[in-house]
Every structure is written in structure tokens, then in C-alpha cells.
Scaffold this motif. Structure first.
Motif, PDB file in Angstrom:
ATOM      1  N   LEU A  24      -1.145  23.752  46.620  1.00  0.00           N
ATOM      2  CA  LEU A  24      -2.103  23.753  47.714  1.00  0.00           C
ATOM      3  C   LEU A  24      -1.559  23.030  48.932  1.00  0.00           C
ATOM      4  CD1 LEU A  24      -5.393  23.057  45.782  1.00  0.00           C
ATOM      5  CD2 LEU A  24      -4.407  25.210  46.470  1.00  0.00           C
ATOM      6  N   SER A  25      -0.265  22.860  48.984  1.00  0.00           N
ATOM      7  CA  SER A  25       0.303  22.100  50.079  1.00  0.00           C
ATOM      8  C   SER A  25       0.037  22.747  51.422  1.00  0.00           C
ATOM      9  CB  SER A  25       1.815  21.937  49.880  1.00  0.00           C
ATOM     10  OG  SER A  25       2.435  23.211  49.778  1.00  0.00           O
ATOM     11  N   ALA A  26      -0.236  24.058  51.420  1.00  0.00           N
ATOM     12  CA  ALA A  26      -0.499  24.731  52.684  1.00  0.00           C
ATOM     13  C   ALA A  26      -1.981  24.895  52.947  1.00  0.00           C
ATOM     14  CB  ALA A  26       0.164  26.110  52.682  1.00  0.00           C
ATOM     15  N   CYS A  27      -2.829  24.393  52.030  1.00  0.00           N
ATOM     16  CA  CYS A  27      -4.268  24.608  52.158  1.00  0.00           C
ATOM     17  C   CYS A  27      -4.912  23.441  52.875  1.00  0.00           C
ATOM     18  CB  CYS A  27      -4.900  24.805  50.777  1.00  0.00           C
ATOM     19  SG  CYS A  27      -4.321  26.281  49.940  1.00  0.00           S
ATOM     20  N   GLY A  28      -4.626  23.284  54.128  1.00  0.00           N
ATOM     21  CA  GLY A  28      -5.228  22.216  54.903  1.00  0.00           C
ATOM     22  C   GLY A  28      -6.454  22.718  55.614  1.00  0.00           C
ATOM     23  N   GLY A 105     -13.543  23.600  46.656  1.00  0.00           N
ATOM     24  CA  GLY A 105     -13.509  22.240  46.145  1.00  0.00           C
ATOM     25  C   GLY A 105     -14.123  21.245  47.117  1.00  0.00           C
ATOM     26  N   PRO A 106     -14.228  19.999  46.708  1.00  0.00           N
ATOM     27  CA  PRO A 106     -14.796  18.956  47.555  1.00  0.00           C
ATOM     28  C   PRO A 106     -13.744  18.367  48.491  1.00  0.00           C
ATOM     29  CG  PRO A 106     -14.198  18.015  45.462  1.00  0.00           C
ATOM     30  CD  PRO A 106     -13.854  19.486  45.379  1.00  0.00           C
ATOM     31  N   ASP A 107     -14.199  17.522  49.400  1.00  0.00           N
ATOM     32  CA  ASP A 107     -13.267  16.740  50.206  1.00  0.00           C
ATOM     33  C   ASP A 107     -12.689  15.595  49.382  1.00  0.00           C
ATOM     34  OD1 ASP A 107     -13.689  17.820  53.093  1.00  0.00           O
ATOM     35  OD2 ASP A 107     -15.719  17.534  52.324  1.00  0.00           O
ATOM     36  N   LEU A 108     -13.558  14.980  48.602  1.00  0.00           N
ATOM     37  CA  LEU A 108     -13.182  13.846  47.763  1.00  0.00           C
ATOM     38  C   LEU A 108     -13.752  14.049  46.365  1.00  0.00           C
ATOM     39  CD1 LEU A 108     -14.140  11.016  50.294  1.00  0.00           C
ATOM     40  CD2 LEU A 108     -11.802  11.615  49.638  1.00  0.00           C
ATOM     41  N   ALA A 124      -2.163  18.738  44.607  1.00  0.00           N
ATOM     42  CA  ALA A 124      -3.558  18.954  44.974  1.00  0.00           C
ATOM     43  C   ALA A 124      -4.149  17.823  45.795  1.00  0.00           C
ATOM     44  CB  ALA A 124      -4.399  19.140  43.710  1.00  0.00           C
ATOM     45  N   LEU A 125      -3.487  16.655  45.810  1.00  0.00           N
ATOM     46  CA  LEU A 125      -4.039  15.472  46.446  1.00  0.00           C
ATOM     47  C   LEU A 125      -3.279  15.094  47.714  1.00  0.00           C
ATOM     48  CD1 LEU A 125      -4.575  13.213  43.287  1.00  0.00           C
ATOM     49  CD2 LEU A 125      -6.099  14.960  44.233  1.00  0.00           C
ATOM     50  N   VAL A 126      -3.983  14.430  48.614  1.00  0.00           N
ATOM     51  CA  VAL A 126      -3.383  13.939  49.854  1.00  0.00           C
ATOM     52  C   VAL A 126      -2.794  12.559  49.617  1.00  0.00           C
ATOM     53  CG1 VAL A 126      -3.840  13.241  52.237  1.00  0.00           C
ATOM     54  CG2 VAL A 126      -4.977  15.263  51.282  1.00  0.00           C
ATOM     55  N   ASP A 127      -1.573  12.352  50.077  1.00  0.00           N
ATOM     56  CA  ASP A 127      -0.918  11.047  50.013  1.00  0.00           C
ATOM     57  C   ASP A 127      -1.506  10.165  51.107  1.00  0.00           C
ATOM     58  OD1 ASP A 127       0.745   8.839  50.042  1.00  0.00           O
ATOM     59  OD2 ASP A 127       2.616   9.988  50.059  1.00  0.00           O
ATOM     60  N   LEU A 128      -2.168   9.093  50.721  1.00  0.00           N
ATOM     61  CA  LEU A 128      -2.870   8.235  51.675  1.00  0.00           C
ATOM     62  C   LEU A 128      -1.940   7.357  52.493  1.00  0.00           C
ATOM     63  CD1 LEU A 128      -5.944   7.163  49.499  1.00  0.00           C
ATOM     64  CD2 LEU A 128      -5.663   9.151  50.989  1.00  0.00           C
ATOM     65  N   ASN A 129      -0.678   7.389  52.193  1.00  0.00           N
ATOM     66  CA  ASN A 129       0.271   6.653  53.027  1.00  0.00           C
ATOM     67  C   ASN A 129       0.253   7.161  54.464  1.00  0.00           C
ATOM     68  OD1 ASN A 129       1.613   4.704  51.280  1.00  0.00           O
ATOM     69  ND2 ASN A 129       2.446   6.467  50.189  1.00  0.00           N
ATOM     70  N   LYS A 326      -6.325  18.235  49.023  1.00  0.00           N
ATOM     71  CA  LYS A 326      -5.592  18.894  50.091  1.00  0.00           C
ATOM     72  C   LYS A 326      -6.466  19.939  50.788  1.00  0.00           C
ATOM     73  CE  LYS A 326      -1.038  17.722  50.245  1.00  0.00           C
ATOM     74  NZ  LYS A 326      -0.061  18.444  49.418  1.00  0.00           N
ATOM     75  N   GLN A 327      -7.457  20.466  50.080  1.00  0.00           N
ATOM     76  CA  GLN A 327      -8.348  21.478  50.658  1.00  0.00           C
ATOM     77  C   GLN A 327      -9.233  20.931  51.768  1.00  0.00           C
ATOM     78  OE1 GLN A 327     -10.752  23.761  47.985  1.00  0.00           O
ATOM     79  NE2 GLN A 327      -9.170  23.900  46.421  1.00  0.00           N
TER      80      GLN A 327
END
Length: 446
Positions: A24-28, A105-108, A124-129, A326-327
């Protein structure tokens, strides 16, 4: 957030795989929402909070709706919908389905620490860095910060923790003149004494508990799982795993554990009557006892987790926070809510409901440590939990498919609890399956 894996369940395996899952890296989200991989500054987050937006959160946490309302009050243009789509397996299956579909899916979402690697490695997850949240490291305990970092990525801000302890029914122990055990040998002796005094009383109940098993192996010094990129180690015959199995096997051989299923009505009744005399669990169990066994107030106490002699060492059992998908089309606002929940006012609200905190400052507070808990007879239970957290053995790693591992545990190890095989033999079968499954997902498994 208790771990669903403590309950013995036969459920469908989590849909999808780890490395072969749909990326899902492209599913922004849309332009200007902060989606993507570039660094984000504080000014951008504040700007996003001043625009009308909506967040969807999937979680079974009872305290989260209140936290959402508090956030909305501070940021009135933001609306947050908290949805309970199920607990444990049901929650993760729906989450994985949305990930595979690339939408819906959800935001969180609540993702327990043990499940972070599985969702992180499937992209599937966003890196919070990217939000600069790595600067918050000192706000949290080392054990919980380690749990939310995977392969250099930061996938949650810690919310709570589950340092292990021994919950025991003081009324039952006093009735039979039994000392509270400090070692596993003493725990075995106490189990024998309880059964001798009353055949209907057991030291504990366990008919196959994968989350507890992992935690006790960790406390014994076992490190059966290792992950370095796509290279894994699976060895449930290491020294710590064998130490745990040999000790716990004695309880099974002598039928000193009640076969009652955890979380059943009979389990709660046993805790209320004192016929189940102890619980080996994370700190979150304090809230479970208060809500599930209110009539036993004053009967229960908390002691350090039994050791094998020598240095006091423990592990964690449970804990988790919110991960960003990531969605998400609202990543800036989602990041602000994550920070609010774990490092700001939301953390205070969650702590007030009985969640044991992950914030270092709180755990160093004398007012918190010295708080007397009426349910536990006025005992300063937070000191016991804090001491346990400080004594957690370092180096534990979860498999990048731990959700799968916990789901099949009873298929492989469950017979040990009925005497059909030994615990070590069951762990060996579990190991074989985990190695095979890992290879099928594209890992190199040692």
C-alpha cells in the motif's frame, strides 16, 4: 488494551501474508493532506488542524471515545469516529482485508505491540519518523519505545505497557496459611498446598494461553525469535524456552492448573470465590479484576513475578497503541491525535481508566507510585508494576507474523494442557510450523 491472544480461540487465520501482501505504499491521500513519505513540520500539522476534517479510528479501547471528545474540544474543526469492529482476531482480520483491498480502512487502528512487525513489514503503516516523533523517545520507557520501533521505522507512540506481575488472592492464601511465592519452585509448592487444602482450589487456570507462554519464555531468558530484515530465527528449544517448559510442565503433570478457559463465566466466578488463587499477567489485569470481579475488592494483592532464583527479571504481557494506516487521507491530523493520545492530555485520560502508563515521567512520579489502591487493600500496586517494568529482560523480538503464530498455538501446543504430550514437544511442533510458514512467506529461516 489486553491481548486477545490470552484467550484460547479457534479462529480463521489472518487473511493475507506478510511479504507477499498487497503493498500500500502508493495508497496515500489527496494533495495537501501530508500523505506520502516526505518530512512534515509542526506548522503543517497545525495548519491541517484548522481545516475541517474527519478521522476514523478502529479500536476496542473503552477509553478512546472520551479521548476523541477531548481532542475535538481542543480542535473543533476535527471530527473523530471511533468504531469497535471487533476484538483481537476479528479486528485484525477486518484490518487486513482493508489493507489488501487498498480501501475501506481507518485512518488509525489499535495494533498491539506484538502485531506491529506483521503490519509494518507489509508496508501498511506510516513511519512516524516523518513527523519528527522520534524526538519524543525520552518521554517513554525504553521497553515500550523498543516495542514500537521495527527495522528503523517508528510505527506507534507507546500508550500503555504490561509489565508482568503475580496477582494473588490474599484471602485464599491466608485461609490456608500459604506463603506468597517468590520463585517458581515456591509457586509449585504453593500450588500443591492449595490443592491439598481444597481439591476445588487451583493456583491458576490455563488451558492454553499463547500470549502468556511468550511472556513467560521471555522472563525465563528465552529469545526464540529473531528478525533481521528477511532473515529469521525460530528456536523454541533455546535455554530460556526449555527452562520455562521444564518448570511449567510440573504444574501440568500434577494437574495443579484449572482447565477453566480464561474469560469465561466460570473463570470470573473462580476469581471471585478465590478458587483460582493467582493470575500471571500484565499490569492491565488490575483493571480487569476491578471491572470483572468487583465483589472481590480487598481480597486481591500484587506481588513480583516469580523468578528462577537469583536476579529479579521479568517481561511484558500485552500493551499497544494506535498505528496510522498508509490509506489515511488525513495523516497530519491523525499524527496530531496520536501525539495527543500518547504524549499529551489523552494519555492522562487513558491512565485514569486503569491503563498502566508508558510515559517515563509518570513512572518516576512519587504521587503515582505511592497511590494506594482500595481494590488491592490499599496496596501501592504501581510500585510493583514499575519495578517489574524496570526489570524487563532486553532483546525480545516478535515474529513478523506473530498474529498467525498466536492463532495456531493451541493447534500445536494445546494437547500439552490435557496431558496428551509434553509442553516442550508441543513447542517443538509449533516451531516446525512457524519455520515452514516463514519460508512460505519468503523469509530465510534459520
Amino acid at each position: 488494551m489486553k491481548r486477545w491472544s490470552r484467550q484460547r480461540r479457534t479462529t480463521a487465520l489472518l487473511l493475507g501474508t506478510v511479504l507477499t501482501a498487497v503493498s500500500l505504499s502508493a495508497c496515500g491521500g489527496g494533495p495537501g493532506d501530508g500523505s506520502g513519505s516526505g518530512a512534515v513540520g509542526e506548522a503543517e500539522i497545525r495548519k491541517a488542524l484548522d481545516k475541517p476534517s474527519e478521522l476514523t479510528v478502529w479500536s476496542w479501547s473503552a477509553s478512546l471515545p472520551e479521548v476523541a471528545k477531548a481532542f475535538e474540544k481542543e480542535h473543533p474543526k476535527v471530527k473523530i469516529s471511533v468504531k469497535n469492529v471487533g476484538t483481537g482476531p476479528a479486528h485484525y482480520t477486518k484490518l487486513q482485508n482493508a489493507i489488501k483491498a487498498g480501501k475501506g480502512g481507518p485512518d488509525l487502528a489499535t495494533v498491539e505491540y506484538s502485531a506491529i512487525p506483521q503490519f509494518a513489514l507489509s508496508k501498511a503503516l506510516v513511519d512516524l519518523n516523518r513527523f519528527g516523533f522520534d524526538s519524543l523517545e525520552e518521554k517513554f520507557t525504553p521497553a515500550t519505545w523498543e516495542a514500537v520501533n521495527v527495522d528503523g521505522g517508528l510505527y506507534e507512540l507507546p500508550l500503555n505497557s504490561g509489565p508482568m506481575a503475580l496477582f494473588y488472592n490474599k484471602k485464599t492464601f491466608d485461609r490456608y496459611g500459604i506463603e506468597v511465592p517468590a520463585t517458581w519452585d515456591e509457586y509449585l509448592d504453593a500450588a500443591r498446598a492449595l490443592r491439598k487444602a481444597d481439591p476445588d482450589t487451583y493456583i491458576a487456570a490455563d488451558n492454553g494461553n499463547p500470549g502468556l507462554t511468550e511472556s513467560l519464555i521471555a522472563a525465563a531468558g528465552g529469545r526464540p525469535f529473531g528478525a533481521d530484515g528477511d532473515k529469521l530465527t525460530v528456536n523454541l528449544q533455546d535455554a530460556g524456552s526449555r527452562k520455562y517448559a521444564e518448570s511449567y510442565q510440573k504444574l501440568l503433570d500434577e494437574k495443579l492448573l484449572s482447565p477453566i478457559a480464561g474469560w469465561s463465566n466460570e473463570w470470573y466466578q473462580g476469581l471471585a470465590k478465590g478458587n483460582i488463587a493467582t493470575l500471571l499477567s500484565g499490569a492491565w489485569m488490575a483493571g480487569t479484576l476491578k471491572s470483572g470481579v468487583p465483589d472481590a475488592a480487598g481480597d486481591w494483592r500484587v506481588a513480583p513475578l516469580p523468578t528462577y532464583g537469583g536476579e529479579y527479571a521479568t517481561s511484558v504481557n500485552g500493551g499497544g497503541s494506535l498505528a496510522m494506516m498508509k490509506q489515511s487521507d488525513n495523516q497530519l491530523v491523525a499524527a496530531a491525535f496520536q501525539r495527543f493520545l500518547s504524549a499529551e492530555k489523552g494519555a492522562d485520560l487513558t491512565q485514569a481508566t486503569g491503563s498502566f502508563p508508558a510515559r517515563a515521567e509518570v513512572l518516576a512520579s512519587e504521587s503515582f507510585l505511592g497511590e494506594k489502591d482500595p481494590y488491592f487493600g490499599g496496596q501501592e500496586v504501581n510500585r510493583v508494576f514499575a519495578d517489574s517494568l524496570a526489570a524487563v529482560r532486553e532483546g525480545w523480538q516478535f515474529l513478523p507474523y506473530d498474529v498467525y503464530a498466536l492463532n495456531i498455538f493451541n493447534d500445536k501446543v494445546g494437547k500439552a494442557y490435557t496431558g496428551s504430550t509434553t509442553l516442550q514437544e508441543g513447542l517443538n511442533l509449533w516451531q516446525d510450523d512457524l519455520i515452514t510458514y516463514g519460508k512460505e512467506q519468503g523469509f530465510t529461516v534459520n
